[in-house]
Design a protein around this motif. Structure first.
Motif, PDB file in Angstrom:
ATOM      1  N   PRO A   1     -34.509  85.693  90.810  1.00 26.64           N
ATOM      2  CA  PRO A   1     -35.221  84.522  91.339  1.00 26.64           C
ATOM      3  C   PRO A   1     -35.205  84.428  92.863  1.00 26.64           C
ATOM      4  N   ALA A   2     -34.088  84.782  93.486  1.00 25.93           N
ATOM      5  CA  ALA A   2     -34.005  84.693  94.942  1.00 25.93           C
ATOM      6  C   ALA A   2     -34.950  85.698  95.594  1.00 25.93           C
ATOM      7  N   ARG A   3     -34.976  86.909  95.072  1.00 23.76           N
ATOM      8  CA  ARG A   3     -35.864  87.943  95.629  1.00 23.76           C
ATOM      9  C   ARG A   3     -37.323  87.548  95.448  1.00 23.76           C
ATOM     10  N   VAL A   4     -37.664  87.066  94.278  1.00 26.75           N
ATOM     11  CA  VAL A   4     -39.051  86.653  94.021  1.00 26.75           C
ATOM     12  C   VAL A   4     -39.449  85.524  94.968  1.00 26.75           C
ATOM     13  N   SER A   5     -38.571  84.553  95.143  1.00 23.34           N
ATOM     14  CA  SER A   5     -38.877  83.446  96.054  1.00 23.34           C
ATOM     15  C   SER A   5     -39.118  83.956  97.468  1.00 23.34           C
ATOM     16  N   MET A   6     -38.299  84.914  97.910  1.00 19.76           N
ATOM     17  CA  MET A   6     -38.483  85.472  99.246  1.00 19.76           C
ATOM     18  C   MET A   6     -39.830  86.178  99.361  1.00 19.76           C
ATOM     19  N   LEU A   7     -40.185  86.971  98.354  1.00 17.22           N
ATOM     20  CA  LEU A   7     -41.481  87.652  98.393  1.00 17.22           C
ATOM     21  C   LEU A   7     -42.604  86.622  98.472  1.00 17.22           C
ATOM     22  N   CYS A   8     -42.461  85.544  97.724  1.00 10.29           N
ATOM     23  CA  CYS A   8     -43.495  84.502  97.707  1.00 10.29           C
ATOM     24  C   CYS A   8     -43.605  83.799  99.057  1.00 10.29           C
ATOM     25  N   VAL A   9     -42.477  83.494  99.671  1.00 10.87           N
ATOM     26  CA  VAL A   9     -42.500  82.821 100.970  1.00 10.87           C
ATOM     27  C   VAL A   9     -43.222  83.685 102.005  1.00 10.87           C
TER      28      VAL A   9
ATOM     29  N   THR B   1     -45.736  78.393  95.565  1.00 12.27           N
ATOM     30  CA  THR B   1     -45.696  79.755  95.025  1.00 12.27           C
ATOM     31  C   THR B   1     -44.243  80.211  94.889  1.00 12.27           C
ATOM     32  N   ALA B   2     -43.411  79.918  95.891  1.00 11.22           N
ATOM     33  CA  ALA B   2     -41.992  80.299  95.824  1.00 11.22           C
ATOM     34  C   ALA B   2     -41.270  79.566  94.700  1.00 11.22           C
ATOM     35  N   LEU B   3     -41.598  78.300  94.498  1.00  6.74           N
ATOM     36  CA  LEU B   3     -40.998  77.519  93.416  1.00  6.74           C
ATOM     37  C   LEU B   3     -41.421  78.080  92.055  1.00  6.74           C
ATOM     38  N   ILE B   4     -42.696  78.343  91.892  1.00  7.10           N
ATOM     39  CA  ILE B   4     -43.193  78.939  90.649  1.00  7.10           C
ATOM     40  C   ILE B   4     -42.568  80.318  90.449  1.00  7.10           C
ATOM     41  N   GLY B   5     -42.482  81.091  91.521  1.00  6.66           N
ATOM     42  CA  GLY B   5     -41.893  82.426  91.433  1.00  6.66           C
ATOM     43  C   GLY B   5     -40.454  82.399  90.956  1.00  6.66           C
ATOM     44  N   MET B   6     -39.679  81.447  91.466  1.00  9.99           N
ATOM     45  CA  MET B   6     -38.291  81.308  91.044  1.00  9.99           C
ATOM     46  C   MET B   6     -38.231  81.018  89.546  1.00  9.99           C
ATOM     47  N   MET B   7     -39.083  80.124  89.079  1.00 12.76           N
ATOM     48  CA  MET B   7     -39.094  79.753  87.665  1.00 12.76           C
ATOM     49  C   MET B   7     -39.555  80.921  86.792  1.00 12.76           C
ATOM     50  N   LEU B   8     -40.636  81.579  87.209  1.00  8.35           N
ATOM     51  CA  LEU B   8     -41.123  82.744  86.457  1.00  8.35           C
ATOM     52  C   LEU B   8     -40.066  83.845  86.403  1.00  8.35           C
ATOM     53  N   ALA B   9     -39.363  84.048  87.514  1.00  9.37           N
ATOM     54  CA  ALA B   9     -38.321  85.081  87.554  1.00  9.37           C
ATOM     55  C   ALA B   9     -37.244  84.782  86.521  1.00  9.37           C
ATOM     56  N   ALA B  10     -36.837  83.523  86.432  1.00  5.39           N
ATOM     57  CA  ALA B  10     -35.826  83.151  85.432  1.00  5.39           C
ATOM     58  C   ALA B  10     -36.344  83.421  84.025  1.00  5.39           C
TER      59      ALA B  10
END
Length: 191
Positions: free
Chosen positions: A60-68, A45-54
């Motif tokens: 991307p960093a904030r989205v990854s943190m929310l996902c984690v 989910t964090a990996l997908i979130g980073m990609m979707l954020a881009a």
């Protein structure tokens, strides 16, 4: 652990480790005998979130943190399947998180509490993207299980897809549904 904030932080780290062993229980209904763990789901989910954020112009960093952090509460309330949610009422994720990090250094508790509150509110672009990443990861996992011979996954695909908000998540869902999960093993020959 007393009042030592470092011990409190380590307590949360140990607790989060339980997510590596805790199953995503909804897959049992589809016939998956050994479903992915909550930690495995959160990682992708964090990996997908980073990609979707881009793709969507979010951080991307904030989205990854929310996902984690989006399912860390499940150490205490477990992964409650959707059918069970008709009959059970769990404490809000923000309240569970506050208890989990209460003994952490205040700066740590503040960062984690704020991230979980942002995700739960679902109002910022980062929270919208993180929620899409969660749903898209579920859809991707369903596609993978289907390719492994699990027949009854369509309801997960349909409900995940219906929850997507961003254009990029919809395009990735289309690619997941038309792609082959193992195609990456046979890359095209170099030109």
């Amino acid at each position: 652990m007393g009042n030592d904030p470092h011990a409190g932080a380590m307590s949360f780290i140990f607790e989060a480790g339980v997510l590596k062993r805790a199953a995503r229980t909804g897959w049992w209904f589809a016939g998956v005998k050994h479903p992915e763990s909550i930690a495995e789901h959160s990682f992708r989910t964090a990996l997908i979130g980073m990609m979707l954020a881009a793709m969507e112009g979010a951080d991307p960093a904030r989205v990854s943190m929310l996902c984690v952090l989006h399912d860390t509460q499940e150490t205490r309330i477990t992964d409650i399947p959707h059918i069970a949610k008709r009959y059970l009422t769990a404490a809000p994720n923000t309240a569970v998180t506050a208890d989990q990090v209460a003994a952490c250094p205040p700066a740590v508790a503040d960062v984690i509490n704020a991230a979980v509150a942002e995700y739960e509110a679902g109002e910022t672009l980062e929270a919208v993207v993180a929620r899409d990443a969660d749903k898209l990861e579920c859809l991707v996992q369903a596609v993978e299980y289907r390719h492994q011979g699990v027949a009854d996954v369509q309801r997960w695909i349909d409900s995940s897809r219906a929850a997507l908000k961003t254009a990029s998540a919809h395009r990735l869902a289309d690619a997941a549904l038309t792609g082959a999960p193992m195609a990456w093993l046979s890359p095209p020959a170099p030109a």
